[in-house]
Each structure stands twice: as C-alpha cells, then as structure tokens.
Design a protein around this motif. Structure first.
Motif, PDB file in Angstrom:
ATOM      1  N   ARG A 161      28.778  19.642  25.470  1.00 54.56           N
ATOM      2  CA  ARG A 161      30.104  19.614  24.841  1.00 54.56           C
ATOM      3  C   ARG A 161      30.391  21.018  24.329  1.00 54.56           C
ATOM      4  O   ARG A 161      29.526  21.665  23.747  1.00 54.56           O
ATOM      5  CB  ARG A 161      30.114  18.618  23.680  1.00 54.56           C
ATOM      6  N   ILE A 192      24.155  25.622  16.168  1.00 53.68           N
ATOM      7  CA  ILE A 192      25.163  24.680  15.667  1.00 53.68           C
ATOM      8  C   ILE A 192      24.792  23.304  16.197  1.00 53.68           C
ATOM      9  O   ILE A 192      24.758  23.077  17.403  1.00 53.68           O
ATOM     10  CB  ILE A 192      26.582  25.059  16.133  1.00 53.68           C
ATOM     11  N   GLY A 193      24.515  22.378  15.279  1.00 51.98           N
ATOM     12  CA  GLY A 193      24.131  21.019  15.650  1.00 51.98           C
ATOM     13  C   GLY A 193      22.641  20.791  15.447  1.00 51.98           C
ATOM     14  O   GLY A 193      21.825  21.354  16.159  1.00 51.98           O
ATOM     15  N   GLY A 195      20.866  18.266  16.148  1.00 54.30           N
ATOM     16  CA  GLY A 195      20.508  17.073  16.922  1.00 54.30           C
ATOM     17  C   GLY A 195      19.231  17.340  17.691  1.00 54.30           C
ATOM     18  O   GLY A 195      18.406  18.194  17.307  1.00 54.30           O
ATOM     19  N   VAL A 196      19.078  16.621  18.811  1.00 54.65           N
ATOM     20  CA  VAL A 196      17.808  16.673  19.533  1.00 54.65           C
ATOM     21  C   VAL A 196      17.576  18.057  20.150  1.00 54.65           C
ATOM     22  O   VAL A 196      16.511  18.646  19.998  1.00 54.65           O
ATOM     23  CB  VAL A 196      17.771  15.565  20.611  1.00 54.65           C
ATOM     24  N   ILE A 197      18.590  18.600  20.828  1.00 55.69           N
ATOM     25  CA  ILE A 197      18.411  19.914  21.456  1.00 55.69           C
ATOM     26  C   ILE A 197      18.224  20.983  20.377  1.00 55.69           C
ATOM     27  O   ILE A 197      17.332  21.829  20.459  1.00 55.69           O
ATOM     28  CB  ILE A 197      19.618  20.282  22.355  1.00 55.69           C
ATOM     29  N   GLU A 200      14.695  20.850  18.965  1.00 51.47           N
ATOM     30  CA  GLU A 200      13.642  21.269  19.906  1.00 51.47           C
ATOM     31  C   GLU A 200      13.715  22.783  20.157  1.00 51.47           C
ATOM     32  O   GLU A 200      12.696  23.471  20.172  1.00 51.47           O
ATOM     33  CB  GLU A 200      13.753  20.481  21.218  1.00 51.47           C
ATOM     34  N   GLU A 216      24.782  22.021  10.522  1.00 52.39           N
ATOM     35  CA  GLU A 216      25.081  20.648  10.963  1.00 52.39           C
ATOM     36  C   GLU A 216      26.289  20.128  10.194  1.00 52.39           C
ATOM     37  O   GLU A 216      26.329  20.223   8.965  1.00 52.39           O
ATOM     38  CB  GLU A 216      23.845  19.767  10.717  1.00 52.39           C
ATOM     39  N   SER A 217      27.232  19.518  10.912  1.00 55.61           N
ATOM     40  CA  SER A 217      28.462  19.075  10.237  1.00 55.61           C
ATOM     41  C   SER A 217      28.291  17.763   9.465  1.00 55.61           C
ATOM     42  O   SER A 217      28.958  17.550   8.455  1.00 55.61           O
ATOM     43  CB  SER A 217      29.603  18.938  11.251  1.00 55.61           C
ATOM     44  N   LEU A 218      27.396  16.888   9.911  1.00 57.62           N
ATOM     45  CA  LEU A 218      27.262  15.602   9.212  1.00 57.62           C
ATOM     46  C   LEU A 218      26.629  15.807   7.830  1.00 57.62           C
ATOM     47  O   LEU A 218      25.791  16.690   7.655  1.00 57.62           O
ATOM     48  CB  LEU A 218      26.407  14.629  10.022  1.00 57.62           C
ATOM     49  N   SER A 283      24.699  23.299  20.321  1.00 56.96           N
ATOM     50  CA  SER A 283      24.129  22.035  20.828  1.00 56.96           C
ATOM     51  C   SER A 283      24.753  20.910  20.025  1.00 56.96           C
ATOM     52  O   SER A 283      24.170  20.396  19.083  1.00 56.96           O
ATOM     53  CB  SER A 283      22.609  22.047  20.695  1.00 56.96           C
ATOM     54  N   GLY A 285      26.098  17.982  21.307  1.00 58.89           N
ATOM     55  CA  GLY A 285      26.238  16.776  22.105  1.00 58.89           C
ATOM     56  C   GLY A 285      26.638  17.095  23.537  1.00 58.89           C
ATOM     57  O   GLY A 285      26.911  18.253  23.876  1.00 58.89           O
ATOM     58  N   MET A 332      21.667   9.018  26.302  1.00 57.95           N
ATOM     59  CA  MET A 332      21.591  10.026  27.367  1.00 57.95           C
ATOM     60  C   MET A 332      20.143  10.476  27.488  1.00 57.95           C
ATOM     61  O   MET A 332      19.742  11.502  26.938  1.00 57.95           O
ATOM     62  CB  MET A 332      22.503  11.200  27.041  1.00 57.95           C
ATOM     63  N   LEU A 333      19.353   9.674  28.191  1.00 55.36           N
ATOM     64  CA  LEU A 333      17.929   9.957  28.343  1.00 55.36           C
ATOM     65  C   LEU A 333      17.527   9.822  29.800  1.00 55.36           C
ATOM     66  O   LEU A 333      18.032   8.934  30.513  1.00 55.36           O
ATOM     67  CB  LEU A 333      17.101   8.980  27.498  1.00 55.36           C
ATOM     68  N   VAL A 370      12.183   9.999  22.081  1.00 60.12           N
ATOM     69  CA  VAL A 370      11.184  10.939  21.547  1.00 60.12           C
ATOM     70  C   VAL A 370      11.883  12.257  21.255  1.00 60.12           C
ATOM     71  O   VAL A 370      12.658  12.742  22.078  1.00 60.12           O
ATOM     72  CB  VAL A 370      10.049  11.206  22.565  1.00 60.12           C
TER      73      VAL A 370
HETATM   74  P1  NAI Z   1      22.976  15.368  19.685  1.00 57.05           P
HETATM   75  O1  NAI Z   1      24.021  14.331  19.744  1.00 57.05           O
HETATM   76  O2  NAI Z   1      21.548  14.966  19.643  1.00 57.05           O
HETATM   77  O3  NAI Z   1      23.222  16.308  18.425  1.00 57.05           O
HETATM   78  C1  NAI Z   1      24.413  17.006  18.214  1.00 57.05           C
HETATM   79  C2  NAI Z   1      24.517  17.346  16.746  1.00 57.05           C
HETATM   80  O4  NAI Z   1      25.579  18.263  16.590  1.00 57.05           O
HETATM   81  C3  NAI Z   1      24.839  16.135  15.889  1.00 57.05           C
HETATM   82  O5  NAI Z   1      23.950  16.075  14.788  1.00 57.05           O
HETATM   83  C4  NAI Z   1      26.274  16.379  15.457  1.00 57.05           C
HETATM   84  O6  NAI Z   1      26.582  15.825  14.206  1.00 57.05           O
HETATM   85  C5  NAI Z   1      26.324  17.896  15.436  1.00 57.05           C
HETATM   86  N1  NAI Z   1      27.671  18.456  15.574  1.00 57.05           N
HETATM   87  C6  NAI Z   1      28.672  18.038  16.367  1.00 57.05           C
HETATM   88  N2  NAI Z   1      29.750  18.831  16.234  1.00 57.05           N
HETATM   89  C7  NAI Z   1      29.427  19.792  15.340  1.00 57.05           C
HETATM   90  C8  NAI Z   1      30.124  20.902  14.774  1.00 57.05           C
HETATM   91  N3  NAI Z   1      31.384  21.202  15.117  1.00 57.05           N
HETATM   92  N4  NAI Z   1      29.480  21.662  13.866  1.00 57.05           N
HETATM   93  C9  NAI Z   1      28.200  21.394  13.502  1.00 57.05           C
HETATM   94  N5  NAI Z   1      27.495  20.340  13.991  1.00 57.05           N
HETATM   95  C10 NAI Z   1      28.095  19.545  14.911  1.00 57.05           C
HETATM   96  O7  NAI Z   1      23.271  16.335  20.930  1.00 57.05           O
HETATM   97  P2  NAI Z   1      22.425  17.490  21.590  1.00 57.05           P
HETATM   98  O8  NAI Z   1      21.375  17.993  20.665  1.00 57.05           O
HETATM   99  O9  NAI Z   1      23.427  18.423  22.157  1.00 57.05           O
HETATM  100  O10 NAI Z   1      21.692  16.742  22.769  1.00 57.05           O
HETATM  101  C11 NAI Z   1      22.456  15.968  23.695  1.00 57.05           C
HETATM  102  C12 NAI Z   1      21.670  14.815  24.172  1.00 57.05           C
HETATM  103  O11 NAI Z   1      20.688  15.233  25.119  1.00 57.05           O
HETATM  104  C13 NAI Z   1      20.860  14.087  23.114  1.00 57.05           C
HETATM  105  O12 NAI Z   1      21.649  13.220  22.359  1.00 57.05           O
HETATM  106  C14 NAI Z   1      19.890  13.345  23.964  1.00 57.05           C
HETATM  107  O13 NAI Z   1      20.506  12.211  24.493  1.00 57.05           O
HETATM  108  C15 NAI Z   1      19.605  14.328  25.083  1.00 57.05           C
HETATM  109  N6  NAI Z   1      18.372  15.060  24.775  1.00 57.05           N
HETATM  110  C16 NAI Z   1      17.199  14.352  24.702  1.00 57.05           C
HETATM  111  C17 NAI Z   1      16.026  14.975  24.381  1.00 57.05           C
HETATM  112  C18 NAI Z   1      14.803  14.156  24.252  1.00 57.05           C
HETATM  113  O14 NAI Z   1      14.805  13.020  24.690  1.00 57.05           O
HETATM  114  N7  NAI Z   1      13.726  14.682  23.670  1.00 57.05           N
HETATM  115  C19 NAI Z   1      15.957  16.414  24.159  1.00 57.05           C
HETATM  116  C20 NAI Z   1      17.250  17.059  24.234  1.00 57.05           C
HETATM  117  C21 NAI Z   1      18.389  16.397  24.555  1.00 57.05           C
END
Ligand code: NAI
Ligand code: FAD
Length: 486
Positions: A161, A192-193, A195-197, A200, A216-218, A283, A285, A332-333, A370
């Motif tokens: 995103r 920024i974010g 989350g999982v990425i 890691e 993190e925005s939340l 990162s 989402g 999204m796994l 995980v």
């Molecule tokens: P995510 O959904 O895990 O985390 C995104 C984070 O960004 C959230 O905490 C959200 O609140 C925050 N956010 C959103 N907009 C923002 C803003 N404007 N300012 C600040 N924070 C903001 O998404 P991420 O990390 O991009 O990963 C995507 C997906 O990829 C994961 O949800 C997962 O499904 C998959 N993934 C899985 C892994 C694993 O299984 N170990 C490793 C990496 C990714």
C-alpha cells in the motif's frame, strides 16, 4: 489457433504455483501465467513470497541474528570472538542465492509436472464464444497471445500500500523490495508502520547496527496479536532490543533530500515532531492486486476492500473462475494462499465429476501466524480480547520460557506460551506464544485445534525433555491450575 488448457492459473506466487502443481498432479492440462521479473529483468516464478517476501526476509533475519549472537550472546557461553565484522554485500548475495535457488526450483517443478509456464500479464477477455471456456490475453513486451481454459484460478497476490506523500524510490524511501536489498547499513532507519514487515525489517537492520525509529498511527501496539503478547513484545523490543516505537502518531509531511528523509508528524499528544533518517521504509499494509486483470471485461465482482469476492470454496461470481491467496479475503499469508490453491485444484476435480458435495474449503480459524522477530511471536485461533468481546467464557493457562531447561541452555528465556480453552468443554480456542522458535512450536497447537483437542489432551501427551515444547505442555496443564514447574 489459441492454446487450450483445462486450467489457466494467473499468478505464480505460493497461491498460484501450488494450485498449478496440484492441478497437474490431478491430471489437468495446466498453464500458469506470471509477469514477475527480478532485478535483472528476468522472469522469476514464486511471486512476492519467494522474490521479495517470506524467503529473502527470513534469510536476512537469520544472518543478522547470527551476527548479533556472535556479537552479544556467545561471550556468555565462554566463546570469545575478536575482530568480528559483518559484510553486508555477502549477506545480501547469500539471500539472493537462496531466492534464485527457490525461484528456479519452481521452474523445474513446472517442467516435471508438465505445466505450461507463460511469462506475461494475464488479462481476462470478454468471452464471445460458447461460454465453455474462458479466454486470457497474455502480454509480454510486444508479444501478445490469447489462451483458452475451462477453469481459471486467479492468484494475482498483493502489492505494498502506498502513502501518497511518501513516494517509494527504493533509494531513500523503500518498500519491502528496497528494504531487502540495502547494501549498506543505514545509520538511522525510519519505518512507517509497526506491523509485521516493519518489525521484521527493524529487527534485521537494528541487529546490523542501525538506529531504528518506528512510527505507528494506531494508539495501541500490534493490535492483531493477543494483548498480553503485544505488551510483552513491546517491552522487549523497546527496553531490551532498543527499537524506538512511537504509537498514535500522524504523519503530516515527508521530504526527501539527497542523503536523508525528513518525516514531519504529530505525536500521540498532537505535538509537532520531526524525524530525520537516512532511509525510510514504508510498510503500511498491502493491497490486493487486480490491476489490469480485466475484471470489468467479464463482470468479475470485486469487494469494497479491492479483493476478488469469493465464497468459502474460493469460487468467484463467475462459473469455473476461482481466486485464492492475498487477492481474496482472509490473512495475507503464503501458507494460506497455498492451501487455498490445493483446495481449489481438488474442488475443480470434484466439480468436473459433478460432485459438489466434495468441494474442499479451508478452515480460516486455524491458520497459524508467525512474526519472525526475536523473540518470535506465533499464534492460532482466538485472542483473549476476541473471546472477551464475543462473551465466550474461557480458562487460560500460561507458562514462561524462563522456567524451561532447553530455553535456559539456549540462553533465550524471554516470553511465554498461553493456552485458552472453553470454560465448559475445555476445547482449545487459541494458543499464543512469544519466545524462541515458537514458529516451529505453533504447529502442535494447529494440529490440536484441527482435531478439536481439549487442553487436557495436550496436558496428557508426552512431550520430549528437555524441549521447548514442554512450555506448551505446562501451559496446557496450567489451564486447570496444575502446571508442575512453577
Ligand atoms: P501490517 O498490516 O502488518 O502493518 C501495517 C501497519 O502500518 C499497521 O500497524 C498500521 O496501523 C500501520 N499504518 C497504516 N497506515 C499508517 C500511517 N499512515 N502511518 C503510520 N502507520 C500506519 O502490514 P505490513 O507490515 O505492510 O505487512 C503486510 C502483510 O504482509 C502482513 O499483514 C502479513 O499479512 C504479510 N506479512 C507476513 C509476514 C509473516 O507472516 N511473518 C511477514 C511480513 C508480511
Ligand atoms: P503473490 O505471492 O503476491 O504472487 C502473485 C503473483 O502474480 C506475482 O508473481 C505477480 O507478479 C503475479 N501477477 C499479478 N497480476 C498478474 C497478472 N495480471 N498476470 C500475470 N501475473 C500476475 N507470508 C508468510 O506466510 N510468511 C512470511 O514469513 C511472510 N513474509 C513476508 C515478508 C514480506 C517482506 C512480504 C512483503 C510478505 C510476506 N508474507 C509472508 C506474505 C506472503 O508473501 C504473501 O501472503 C504471499 O506471497 C501471497 O501469495 P499469492 O500467491 O497470493 O500472491
């Protein structure tokens, strides 16, 4: 005349390539269309997961963790290393070799299974014919071909995103692709974010020497995991590992300079703040990838979140058209995508034989998650907060790694395992872990839940000693307040 197949799979990520292999195993004449090109401009199968996701991120997580162990943890074992250094280009090229081995391995598997691999972008074409088959136009550069197939499996995955004010150039502002390809350790890395990425990648580059600040925005940290696990993780990541994590922030501007990126934001108290970093990972989402798929040509329904609408059997609104993986609802796994691919291949066989009752569906309630930080986080089923919200009465048993012999020998004693079981039936409703190698331990909980096990089932199963799995055993005993070593 266009080539004709039983099945055309669009996308060769873990959803698509696994679906294609299973279709071929079941005797279906299968084509798999994929447009991915690697950084050398060569076609590369395996989608996000193999090229710029699961596999390269885990390779770097392992390398950086080894470095950190050597730098900080081996001395406690009496192992002294002098002149320790890290060669980032070697680390990156090891990661690239692993990626190439896996992506070319899929090409080999396709050949072995007689799958026709077609490179290019697949677009569904309006069918003017007898509706007994679907047409897909495949474009690669100037080359255009149209193929036909009775069944279509869409597995086009997802893309990062974007934030409109943070344009990714993969030099200063990075998405996952850029974050996995840095050849120098950034002095100060912004993310920024949280989350999982984000977590890691923060782990990788912090271990290699970056100062890392995550915005993190939340207002809460890591809301997808059990609250107690999130609290423990936040404590360890910030106090012990030195990650700076700011929650409840609101970004107002991002300015890219030659050597730095300036992030302007409001903190949780709405106070204006500035953060200057050498590189910034975005990162926030991922979004389902339906661009130029031709959904509108054939009337394929897309939901409000941009995902292809499917039922529990991954059937779209169009006959004989299925969709799996990141492009549909659910987590999204990679493993979820692959299992959906298998289920669809088997459903196609049932459908062809007129056996609707035999359609296969995935149990989305027992998909393990995980997060490969250190300590790792893993879970399956409901969190405590979800059980509270839905009013389900439950009992909880918990056990710390600190009291486990194997964890002590590893020197990895942070974290715990928690088992949540129904208060009336004792059926396991969720298992939550934070600690060493919980990525491997979570499978036992998944098997237990798939077999509708009770916490007593796990409590009565013999677990090897000394092993980390004893922590799950003790947590299960703890559900009835009979843990032994605490
Ligand atoms: P995510 O959904 O895990 O985390 C995104 C984070 O960004 C959230 O905490 C959200 O609140 C925050 N956010 C959103 N907009 C923002 C803003 N404007 N300012 C600040 N924070 C903001 O998404 P991420 O990390 O991009 O990963 C995507 C997906 O990829 C994961 O949800 C997962 O499904 C998959 N993934 C899985 C892994 C694993 O299984 N170990 C490793 C990496 C990714
Ligand atoms: P993708 O893997 O995205 O594959 C889709 C493929 O379709 C791509 O090759 C794309 O080029 C192709 N495509 C798209 N549109 C078309 C078209 N019209 N024509 C032809 N081809 C097309 N998940 C885990 O389970 N464990 C992890 O450890 C993990 N780590 C991750 C780390 C990172 C950094 C990222 C970004 C993701 C991670 N994920 C992880 C998530 C995982 O990568 C995805 O869930 C998984 O790849 C989804 O598989 P998919 O087959 O649905 O889609």
């Amino acid at each position: 005349m266009s080539q004709s197949f039983d099945v055309a799979v669009i996308g060769a990520g873990p959803g698509g390539y696994v679906a294609a292999i299973r279709c071929a195993q079941l005797g279906l004449n299968t084509a798999c269309i994929d447009e991915w090109k690697n950084s050398q401009g060569k076609a590369s199968l395996g989608g996000t997961c193999l090229n710029v996701g699961c596999i390269p991120s885990k390779a770097l997580l392992e390398s950086s963790e080894n470095y950190e162990r050597a730098a900080l943890k081996y001395s406690a074992h009496g192992i002294k290393i002098e002149g320790l250094s890290v060669d980032i280009p070697v680390m990156i090229s090891r990661k690239d070799k692993i990626v190439t081995a896996f992506t070319s391995g899929i090409a080999t598997l396709f050949k072995k299974n007689k799958i026709t691999s077609i490179h290019g972008r697949g677009t569904l074409v309006k069918d003017k014919g007898d509706k007994k088959s679907w047409k897909v136009k495949v474009m690669s550069g100037d080359k255009v071909e149209t193929i036909e197939a009775k069944y279509i499996i869409i597995a086009t995955g997802s893309t990062p995103r974007q934030l409109p004010f943070a344009i990714v150039d993969n030099e200063r502002i990075l998405d996952n692709e850029g974050a996995l390809a840095l050849v120098e350790v950034p002095k100060h890395l912004g993310i920024i974010g949280a989350g999982v990425i984000g977590l890691e990648m923060a782990s990788v580059w912090r271990r290699l020497g970056s100062k890392v600040t995550i915005l993190e925005s939340l207002p809460e940290f890591l809301t997808i995991v059990d609250e107690q696990v999130a609290k423990e993780a936040q404590k360890i990541f910030t106090r012990e590992l030195g990650l700076e994590i700011q929650i409840g922030i609101n970004i107002t501007a991002i300015k890219t300079g030659k050597k730095t990126v300036l992030v302007e934001y409001l903190d949780a108290q709405a106070k204006a703040q500035k953060l200057e970093v050498n590189q910034l990972i975005v990162s926030v989402g991922r979004v389902p990838n339906t661009a130029e798929l031709g959904a509108e040509n054939v009337g394929l329904r897309i939901d409000d979140g941009g995902r292809i609408e499917v039922d529990s059997y991954c059937r779209t609104n169009l006959p004989n058209v299925y969709a799996v993986g990141d492009v549909v609802r659910g987590p999204m796994l990679a493993h979820k995508a692959s299992e959906e691919g298998i289920a669809v291949a088997e459903s196609i066989i049932a459908n062809a034989a007129g056996q609707e009752r035999e359609l296969i569906k995935l149990n989305l309630d027992t998909i393990p998650w995980v997060i490969y930080t250190s300590p790792e986080i893993a879970w399956v089923g409901k969190t405590e907060q979800e059980l509270k919200t839905t009013g389900i009465r439950y009992k909880a048993g918990q056990f710390p790694f600190m009291a486990n012999g194997r964890a002590q020998s590893l020197g990895e004693t942070s974290g715990f395992v928690k088992v949540l079981a129904d208060a009336n039936t004792d059926r396991i409703l969720g298992v939550h872990m934070i600690g060493p190698y919980v990525s491997e331990m979570i499978s036992e909980a998944v098997v237990a839940m798939e077999f509708a096990a009770s916490s007593e089932d796990i409590a009565r199963i013999v677990h090897a000693h000394p092993s980390l799995s004893e922590v799950l055993h003790e947590a299960a005993l703890g559900v009835d307040k009979r843990a032994l070593h605490i």
